[in-house]
Design an enzyme around this catalytic site. Structure first.
Site, PDB file in Angstrom:
ATOM      1  N   LYS A 157     -34.120  -0.898  12.234  1.00 23.62           N
ATOM      2  CA  LYS A 157     -32.655  -0.873  12.071  1.00 23.62           C
ATOM      3  C   LYS A 157     -32.228   0.426  11.367  1.00 23.62           C
ATOM      4  CE  LYS A 157     -29.171  -4.550  11.656  1.00 23.62           C
ATOM      5  NZ  LYS A 157     -28.611  -4.277  12.960  1.00 23.62           N
TER       6      LYS A 157
HETATM    7  C1  LIG Z   1     -30.336  -3.507  18.347  1.00 20.63           C
HETATM    8  C2  LIG Z   1     -30.119  -4.892  17.861  1.00 20.63           C
HETATM    9  N1  LIG Z   1     -30.813  -5.902  18.418  1.00 20.63           N
HETATM   10  C3  LIG Z   1     -30.669  -7.177  18.004  1.00 20.63           C
HETATM   11  C4  LIG Z   1     -29.784  -7.510  17.005  1.00 20.63           C
HETATM   12  C5  LIG Z   1     -29.680  -8.937  16.535  1.00 20.63           C
HETATM   13  O1  LIG Z   1     -30.328  -9.079  15.290  1.00 20.63           O
HETATM   14  P1  LIG Z   1     -29.894 -10.182  14.229  1.00 20.63           P
HETATM   15  O2  LIG Z   1     -30.003 -11.499  14.937  1.00 20.63           O
HETATM   16  O3  LIG Z   1     -30.857 -10.039  13.125  1.00 20.63           O
HETATM   17  O4  LIG Z   1     -28.500  -9.874  13.851  1.00 20.63           O
HETATM   18  C6  LIG Z   1     -29.029  -6.497  16.389  1.00 20.63           C
HETATM   19  C7  LIG Z   1     -28.112  -6.836  15.307  1.00 20.63           C
HETATM   20  O5  LIG Z   1     -27.512  -6.056  14.667  1.00 20.63           O
HETATM   21  C8  LIG Z   1     -29.203  -5.162  16.827  1.00 20.63           C
HETATM   22  O6  LIG Z   1     -28.526  -4.161  16.263  1.00 20.63           O
END
Ligand SMILES: Cc1ncc(COP(=O)(O)O)c(C=O)c1O
Length: 300
Positions: A157
């Site tokens: 992230k």
């Molecule tokens: C690239 C990406 N994939 C998946 C997700 C979903 O992740 P989460 O369920 O932890 O919010 C996010 C959430 O911000 C994201 O930025």
């Protein structure tokens, strides 16, 4: 995308300050090179309490990101947890709140280097629904490929990596779609631009595995755990693009999107209405506070 209303207070440079005082210099290193990692969490407030969904999981993912990227920043999960709780109390949360913590390179040295000074900042926004969950998403497969683990690891992230998501979303919007699905560098399905993806085939669910350059979503993990409890078979594996078009149902998951059904991919209809398996997960997800209180941290 609506402009969400921020709450009055933020955490900035080691203290809680009015949001209008939380400003960085234009020389800040991370502004130029995207050297930072962030989290996105949700809090829910009703007349009795405020709770945060899977707070420790989100903070563990942030700590892992700091470690993988070798930021010289001591990410103390307990400390960040109590700061988020203190800020939530100070802001007197209402309804659904999105919480955004970020660890960023805060010095003003001119170089895209990992070594440097880092800071934690946190702000909060009122967040009603991100997508119209009634409508179903009409998406395309993006011509942009997901940044790979050997370029900017998606599981971290990392702030700079999100130009990849932004490019995919921009093209999708320009072409009239709601969002995009991204393929990894090998051409396998990775995830939505900012959401994880699930396919339903013959009552079973399939989702791209962690080696498909996905962010390992906390909502994705929750769906896998729920599926297990509901005796719905889940397979985490590489998914071919061509499998998308013959899925019985497709849905996306994420902190902002919750569980959102997909109507069509590249104009190929997946389902006219929300499918029965997706609907089970939407309902189970909506009921989590009642059925899985262990996922929630009480803050007030
Ligand atoms: C690239 C990406 N994939 C998946 C997700 C979903 O992740 P989460 O369920 O932890 O919010 C996010 C959430 O911000 C994201 O930025």
């Amino acid at each position: 995308m609506p402009a969400y209303k921020p709450y009055a207070y933020a955490y900035f440079e080691g203290e809680i300050v009015p949001i209008e005082k939380a400003h960085i210099s234009i020389m800040t290193n991370s502004l130029h090179y995207g050297i930072g990692i962030y989290g996105g969490l949700k809090a829910y407030t009703d007349s009795r309490s405020t709770v945060i969904f899977r707070l420790q999981d989100h903070l563990q993912r942030m700590k892992n990101s700091v470690d993988i990227l070798r930021f010289p920043f001591k990410f103390d999960i307990k400390e960040v947890e109590s700061t988020i709780i203190e800020l939530s109390r100070k802001n007197q949360l209402e309804g659904v709140t999105y919480i955004r913590p970020i660890v960023y390179r805060s010095d003003t040295m001119l170089a895209p280097a990992i070594e440097g000074e880092y800071s934690l900042a946190i702000y909060m926004m009122h967040m009603p629904d991100y997508f119209d969950s009634e409508k179903g998403l009409e998406v395309c497969v993006s011509s942009w490929r997901r940044n790979s683990d050997n370029a900017i690891p998606p599981r971290t992230k990392a702030t700079g990596g999100y130009i990849n998501s932004a490019l995919a979303i921009y093209d999708a919007h320009e072409a009239g779609y709601d969002s995009a699905i991204m393929l990894d560098q090998n051409g396998n399905v990775s995830e939505g631009a900012v959401m994880n993806i699930f396919l339903v085939k013959k009552g079973r669910i399939i989702t791209p595995s962690a080696d498909s350059d996905i962010l390992e979503g906390i909502t994705r993990k929750t769906i896998i755990e729920l599926a297990d409890e509901m005796n719905i078979e889940v397979t985490e594996r590489q998914v071919d693009r061509s499998e998308l078009y013959t899925a019985d149902e497709v849905f996306f998951t994420g902190t902002a999107a919750n569980v959102t059904w997909c109507k069509s991919i590249d104009k190929t209809e997946i389902s006219k209405n929300i499918g029965p398996v997706t609907e089970k997960f939407v309902k189970a997800f909506d009921n989590l506070q009642k059925t899985h209180s262990q996922y929630f941290t009480n803050v007030a």
